[in-house]
Design a protein around this motif. Structure first.
Motif, PDB file in Angstrom:
ATOM      1  N   ASP A 276       0.835  -1.206   0.000  1.00 59.70           N
ATOM      2  CA  ASP A 276       0.000   0.000   0.000  1.00 59.70           C
ATOM      3  C   ASP A 276       0.871   1.258   0.000  1.00 59.70           C
ATOM      4  O   ASP A 276       0.546   2.247  -0.661  1.00 59.70           O
ATOM      5  CB  ASP A 276      -0.929   0.013   1.205  1.00 59.70           C
ATOM      6  N   ASP A 277       1.974   1.210   0.751  1.00 59.25           N
ATOM      7  CA  ASP A 277       2.912   2.334   0.774  1.00 59.25           C
ATOM      8  C   ASP A 277       3.499   2.575  -0.613  1.00 59.25           C
ATOM      9  O   ASP A 277       3.642   3.721  -1.053  1.00 59.25           O
ATOM     10  CB  ASP A 277       4.046   2.089   1.773  1.00 59.25           C
TER      11      ASP A 277
ATOM     12  N   ALA B 114       1.643   9.341  -6.019  1.00 58.75           N
ATOM     13  CA  ALA B 114       2.222  10.670  -5.790  1.00 58.75           C
ATOM     14  C   ALA B 114       3.213  11.015  -6.890  1.00 58.75           C
ATOM     15  O   ALA B 114       3.256  12.159  -7.369  1.00 58.75           O
ATOM     16  CB  ALA B 114       2.896  10.716  -4.428  1.00 58.75           C
ATOM     17  N   ASP B 115       4.003  10.040  -7.313  1.00 61.44           N
ATOM     18  CA  ASP B 115       4.989  10.246  -8.376  1.00 61.44           C
ATOM     19  C   ASP B 115       4.291  10.630  -9.684  1.00 61.44           C
ATOM     20  O   ASP B 115       4.744  11.519 -10.392  1.00 61.44           O
ATOM     21  CB  ASP B 115       5.817   8.965  -8.551  1.00 61.44           C
TER      22      ASP B 115
ATOM     23  N   GLY C 225       1.717  14.846 -13.950  1.00 60.31           N
ATOM     24  CA  GLY C 225       0.511  15.654 -13.903  1.00 60.31           C
ATOM     25  C   GLY C 225      -0.756  14.848 -14.096  1.00 60.31           C
ATOM     26  O   GLY C 225      -1.753  15.346 -14.606  1.00 60.31           O
ATOM     27  N   VAL C 226      -0.728  13.577 -13.671  1.00 58.09           N
ATOM     28  CA  VAL C 226      -1.844  12.660 -13.869  1.00 58.09           C
ATOM     29  C   VAL C 226      -2.350  12.187 -12.512  1.00 58.09           C
ATOM     30  O   VAL C 226      -1.552  11.835 -11.644  1.00 58.09           O
ATOM     31  CB  VAL C 226      -1.375  11.430 -14.696  1.00 58.09           C
ATOM     32  N   THR C 227      -3.658  12.174 -12.354  1.00 58.56           N
ATOM     33  CA  THR C 227      -4.253  11.557 -11.170  1.00 58.56           C
ATOM     34  C   THR C 227      -4.663  10.150 -11.579  1.00 58.56           C
ATOM     35  O   THR C 227      -5.557   9.984 -12.416  1.00 58.56           O
ATOM     36  CB  THR C 227      -5.483  12.354 -10.684  1.00 58.56           C
ATOM     37  N   PRO C 228      -3.995   9.142 -11.045  1.00 56.02           N
ATOM     38  CA  PRO C 228      -4.243   7.772 -11.508  1.00 56.02           C
ATOM     39  C   PRO C 228      -5.561   7.193 -11.007  1.00 56.02           C
ATOM     40  O   PRO C 228      -6.083   7.600  -9.971  1.00 56.02           O
ATOM     41  CB  PRO C 228      -3.062   6.992 -10.928  1.00 56.02           C
ATOM     42  N   ASP C 229      -6.058   6.229 -11.757  1.00 48.59           N
ATOM     43  CA  ASP C 229      -7.169   5.390 -11.327  1.00 48.59           C
ATOM     44  C   ASP C 229      -6.548   4.423 -10.309  1.00 48.59           C
ATOM     45  O   ASP C 229      -5.768   3.543 -10.676  1.00 48.59           O
ATOM     46  CB  ASP C 229      -7.724   4.641 -12.547  1.00 48.59           C
ATOM     47  N   MET C 230      -6.858   4.631  -9.034  1.00 47.71           N
ATOM     48  CA  MET C 230      -6.180   3.882  -7.972  1.00 47.71           C
ATOM     49  C   MET C 230      -6.447   2.386  -8.053  1.00 47.71           C
ATOM     50  O   MET C 230      -5.579   1.576  -7.732  1.00 47.71           O
ATOM     51  CB  MET C 230      -6.570   4.425  -6.597  1.00 47.71           C
TER      52      MET C 230
END
Length: 113
Positions: free
Chosen positions: A5-6, A13-14, A20-25
């Protein structure tokens, strides 16, 4: 949180910071799990963007074998685009982030469905 998870939080965050992308977690988690134990080894956790042998391994082992894509020049072009988007000045290019970006690039999210 577990160590995995870490790692996933670090990759997310990287991606936000460097791409500049917010990933699909959910997808990032599945791609990270798919990387297996390689994420826990400092050497195999990253991809050497200037090493052609390494890039060939990404192409053959991930794009062709895992994602089921037909081999061709478009695969290496996609790898180079993702590396460029990640930024050539970034020393650590995490394997899970590159695999995630390639999965999105080729629209192969269903492989991790």
């Amino acid at each position: 949180m577990s160590k995995r998870d870490d790692m996933i939080a670090k990759y997310a965050a990287d991606m936000k910071e460097k791409m500049g992308v917010t990933p699909d977690m959910d997808l990032l988690t599945k791609v990270t799990i798919g990387c297996g134990p390689s994420i826990y080894n400092a050497d195999s956790e990253t991809v050497a963007g200037s090493d052609m042998e390494e890039l060939e391994r990404v192409k053959n082992n991930f794009l062709v074998k895992k994602l089921g894509l037909a081999d061709g020049p478009q695969l290496m072009e996609a790898i180079k685009k993702v590396l460029n988007d990640y930024g050539s000045s970034n020393r650590n290019k995490y394997r899970a982030v590159i695999y995630y970006a390639l999965t999105k690039h080729f629209g192969k999210e269903s492989v991790y469905g």
